[in-house]
Design a protein around this motif. Structure first.
Motif, PDB file in Angstrom:
ATOM      1  N   GLU A  69     -42.671 -31.152 -18.685  1.00  0.00           N
ATOM      2  CA  GLU A  69     -43.710 -31.366 -19.688  1.00  0.00           C
ATOM      3  C   GLU A  69     -44.861 -32.141 -19.059  1.00  0.00           C
ATOM      4  O   GLU A  69     -44.681 -32.821 -18.036  1.00  0.00           O
ATOM      5  CB  GLU A  69     -43.150 -32.142 -20.873  1.00  0.00           C
ATOM      6  N   TYR A  70     -46.024 -32.054 -19.658  1.00  0.00           N
ATOM      7  CA  TYR A  70     -47.201 -32.738 -19.110  1.00  0.00           C
ATOM      8  C   TYR A  70     -46.933 -34.238 -18.929  1.00  0.00           C
ATOM      9  O   TYR A  70     -47.333 -34.827 -17.929  1.00  0.00           O
ATOM     10  CB  TYR A  70     -48.421 -32.504 -19.997  1.00  0.00           C
ATOM     11  N   GLU A  71     -46.233 -34.818 -19.880  1.00  0.00           N
ATOM     12  CA  GLU A  71     -45.955 -36.261 -19.808  1.00  0.00           C
ATOM     13  C   GLU A  71     -45.021 -36.625 -18.646  1.00  0.00           C
ATOM     14  O   GLU A  71     -44.904 -37.786 -18.289  1.00  0.00           O
ATOM     15  CB  GLU A  71     -45.365 -36.753 -21.129  1.00  0.00           C
ATOM     16  N   ASP A  72     -44.362 -35.623 -18.049  1.00  0.00           N
ATOM     17  CA  ASP A  72     -43.467 -35.855 -16.903  1.00  0.00           C
ATOM     18  C   ASP A  72     -44.217 -35.925 -15.583  1.00  0.00           C
ATOM     19  O   ASP A  72     -43.620 -36.218 -14.551  1.00  0.00           O
ATOM     20  CB  ASP A  72     -42.415 -34.739 -16.799  1.00  0.00           C
ATOM     21  N   LEU A  73     -45.510 -35.626 -15.604  1.00  0.00           N
ATOM     22  CA  LEU A  73     -46.310 -35.577 -14.380  1.00  0.00           C
ATOM     23  C   LEU A  73     -47.073 -36.870 -14.174  1.00  0.00           C
ATOM     24  O   LEU A  73     -47.639 -37.431 -15.113  1.00  0.00           O
ATOM     25  CB  LEU A  73     -47.319 -34.428 -14.454  1.00  0.00           C
ATOM     26  N   GLU A  74     -47.093 -37.322 -12.933  1.00  0.00           N
ATOM     27  CA  GLU A  74     -47.939 -38.460 -12.560  1.00  0.00           C
ATOM     28  C   GLU A  74     -48.630 -38.096 -11.253  1.00  0.00           C
ATOM     29  O   GLU A  74     -48.005 -38.058 -10.195  1.00  0.00           O
ATOM     30  CB  GLU A  74     -47.111 -39.738 -12.381  1.00  0.00           C
ATOM     31  N   PHE A  75     -49.927 -37.813 -11.350  1.00  0.00           N
ATOM     32  CA  PHE A  75     -50.692 -37.505 -10.153  1.00  0.00           C
ATOM     33  C   PHE A  75     -51.083 -38.805  -9.478  1.00  0.00           C
ATOM     34  O   PHE A  75     -51.584 -39.723 -10.118  1.00  0.00           O
ATOM     35  CB  PHE A  75     -51.928 -36.670 -10.502  1.00  0.00           C
ATOM     36  N   VAL A  76     -50.808 -38.883  -8.186  1.00  0.00           N
ATOM     37  CA  VAL A  76     -51.135 -40.047  -7.371  1.00  0.00           C
ATOM     38  C   VAL A  76     -51.939 -39.554  -6.166  1.00  0.00           C
ATOM     39  O   VAL A  76     -52.062 -38.345  -5.952  1.00  0.00           O
ATOM     40  CB  VAL A  76     -49.855 -40.794  -6.924  1.00  0.00           C
ATOM     41  N   SER A  77     -52.464 -40.479  -5.389  1.00  0.00           N
ATOM     42  CA  SER A  77     -53.336 -40.081  -4.287  1.00  0.00           C
ATOM     43  C   SER A  77     -52.631 -39.190  -3.258  1.00  0.00           C
ATOM     44  O   SER A  77     -53.255 -38.351  -2.625  1.00  0.00           O
ATOM     45  CB  SER A  77     -53.935 -41.308  -3.594  1.00  0.00           C
ATOM     46  N   GLU A  78     -51.323 -39.341  -3.110  1.00  0.00           N
ATOM     47  CA  GLU A  78     -50.583 -38.547  -2.117  1.00  0.00           C
ATOM     48  C   GLU A  78     -50.090 -37.205  -2.658  1.00  0.00           C
ATOM     49  O   GLU A  78     -49.650 -36.361  -1.892  1.00  0.00           O
ATOM     50  CB  GLU A  78     -49.355 -39.320  -1.599  1.00  0.00           C
ATOM     51  N   GLY A  79     -50.109 -37.021  -3.990  1.00  0.00           N
ATOM     52  CA  GLY A  79     -49.595 -35.778  -4.559  1.00  0.00           C
ATOM     53  C   GLY A  79     -49.250 -35.948  -6.025  1.00  0.00           C
ATOM     54  O   GLY A  79     -50.023 -36.492  -6.802  1.00  0.00           O
ATOM     55  N   VAL A  80     -48.035 -35.505  -6.394  1.00  0.00           N
ATOM     56  CA  VAL A  80     -47.598 -35.608  -7.781  1.00  0.00           C
ATOM     57  C   VAL A  80     -46.137 -36.049  -7.825  1.00  0.00           C
ATOM     58  O   VAL A  80     -45.335 -35.653  -6.992  1.00  0.00           O
ATOM     59  CB  VAL A  80     -47.784 -34.263  -8.546  1.00  0.00           C
ATOM     60  N   LYS A  81     -45.842 -36.891  -8.812  1.00  0.00           N
ATOM     61  CA  LYS A  81     -44.461 -37.269  -9.090  1.00  0.00           C
ATOM     62  C   LYS A  81     -44.071 -36.546 -10.372  1.00  0.00           C
ATOM     63  O   LYS A  81     -44.816 -36.580 -11.354  1.00  0.00           O
ATOM     64  CB  LYS A  81     -44.332 -38.774  -9.302  1.00  0.00           C
ATOM     65  N   ILE A  82     -42.920 -35.885 -10.350  1.00  0.00           N
ATOM     66  CA  ILE A  82     -42.456 -35.153 -11.518  1.00  0.00           C
ATOM     67  C   ILE A  82     -41.122 -35.739 -11.956  1.00  0.00           C
ATOM     68  O   ILE A  82     -40.162 -35.753 -11.180  1.00  0.00           O
ATOM     69  CB  ILE A  82     -42.304 -33.648 -11.214  1.00  0.00           C
ATOM     70  N   PHE A  83     -41.104 -36.252 -13.182  1.00  0.00           N
ATOM     71  CA  PHE A  83     -39.872 -36.822 -13.721  1.00  0.00           C
ATOM     72  C   PHE A  83     -39.032 -35.699 -14.317  1.00  0.00           C
ATOM     73  O   PHE A  83     -39.491 -34.947 -15.175  1.00  0.00           O
ATOM     74  CB  PHE A  83     -40.176 -37.881 -14.785  1.00  0.00           C
ATOM     75  N   VAL A  84     -37.801 -35.581 -13.839  1.00  0.00           N
ATOM     76  CA  VAL A  84     -36.861 -34.577 -14.341  1.00  0.00           C
ATOM     77  C   VAL A  84     -35.924 -35.302 -15.296  1.00  0.00           C
ATOM     78  O   VAL A  84     -35.125 -36.146 -14.881  1.00  0.00           O
ATOM     79  CB  VAL A  84     -36.066 -33.924 -13.179  1.00  0.00           C
ATOM     80  N   LYS A  85     -36.030 -34.989 -16.581  1.00  0.00           N
ATOM     81  CA  LYS A  85     -35.245 -35.692 -17.608  1.00  0.00           C
ATOM     82  C   LYS A  85     -33.770 -35.317 -17.565  1.00  0.00           C
ATOM     83  O   LYS A  85     -32.911 -36.164 -17.752  1.00  0.00           O
ATOM     84  CB  LYS A  85     -35.801 -35.383 -18.992  1.00  0.00           C
ATOM     85  N   ARG A  86     -33.513 -34.030 -17.356  1.00  0.00           N
ATOM     86  CA  ARG A  86     -32.139 -33.539 -17.347  1.00  0.00           C
ATOM     87  C   ARG A  86     -31.915 -32.683 -16.114  1.00  0.00           C
ATOM     88  O   ARG A  86     -32.743 -31.864 -15.755  1.00  0.00           O
ATOM     89  CB  ARG A  86     -31.869 -32.673 -18.583  1.00  0.00           C
TER      90      ARG A  86
END
Length: 190
Positions: free
Chosen positions: A85-102
């Motif tokens: 989901e969009y809320e699982d994404l965190e764009f940072v200067s090096e790329g993206v962090k994606i939180f996997v809930k399950r």
């Protein structure tokens, strides 16, 4: 968790290793994983080129490219990929962090974060592909790709067939297994 910049450096080394190793070894039974790692990357490039050359609508091409590149670079299972989901994404200067809930292997239910760095080659960069998709995506449904688990497999098979690859060898799990083969060969740990 490893810093994203360290992961980026590790992935650069891993991709360079795939190429060196696959050039060094032939399919002699013992060193086959180096050949498979190279093949996984070659097939990924072929799939991305097939997406670009397909007759699909531009919006679908952008989605499918993001789906394939994020799936491969993050080693996602189909279920994990379609649940982003969009809320699982965190764009940072090096790329993206994606939180996997399950996740299938997350027995405690804590979730995990997968970090995906920018790639030097913009055509095959999963972060840029994801940003391109987000720019045109309608967020009525908060799932980024808004497709089913089975659709992932069908999309990969479609482009494999379009590219002239044996589509029976490809499915949604091809993203995860291709990533696993490639990173294992480079010496990465789970």
């Amino acid at each position: 968790m490893t810093k994203l910049s360290e992961l980026h450096d590790a992935m650069k080394v891993a991709f360079a290793t795939y190429i060196k190793e696959s050039e060094k070894f032939e399919q002699d039974g013992v060193k086959v994983s180096a050949v498979r790692a190279r093949q996984a990357l070659n097939d990924l490039k072929i799939l991305i080129n097939a997406i670009h050359q397909s007759n699909e609508k531009d919006e679908r091409k952008i989605r499918d490219k993001a789906l394939v590149l994020i799936g491969f670079s993050g080693g996602f299972r189909r279920s994990e990929l379609v649940d982003i989901e969009y809320e699982d994404l965190e764009f940072v200067s090096e790329g993206v962090k994606i939180f996997v809930k399950r996740s299938k292997t997350d027995q405690s239910g804590e979730g995990m974060t997968k970090a995906i760095p920018y790639f030097d080659n913009k055509k095959f960069c999963p972060v840029i592909a994801l940003k391109n998709w987000i720019e045109i995506f309608d967020f009525k449904n908060s799932r980024i790709f808004n497709i089913s688990n089975k659709s992932v497999a069908l999309i990969i098979k479609k482009y494999a067939n379009y590219a002239g690859l044996d589509s029976h060898r490809y499915a949604g799990h091809s993203l995860r297994s291709g990533f696993a083969t490639s990173t294992a060969e480079s010496g990465a740990e789970e």
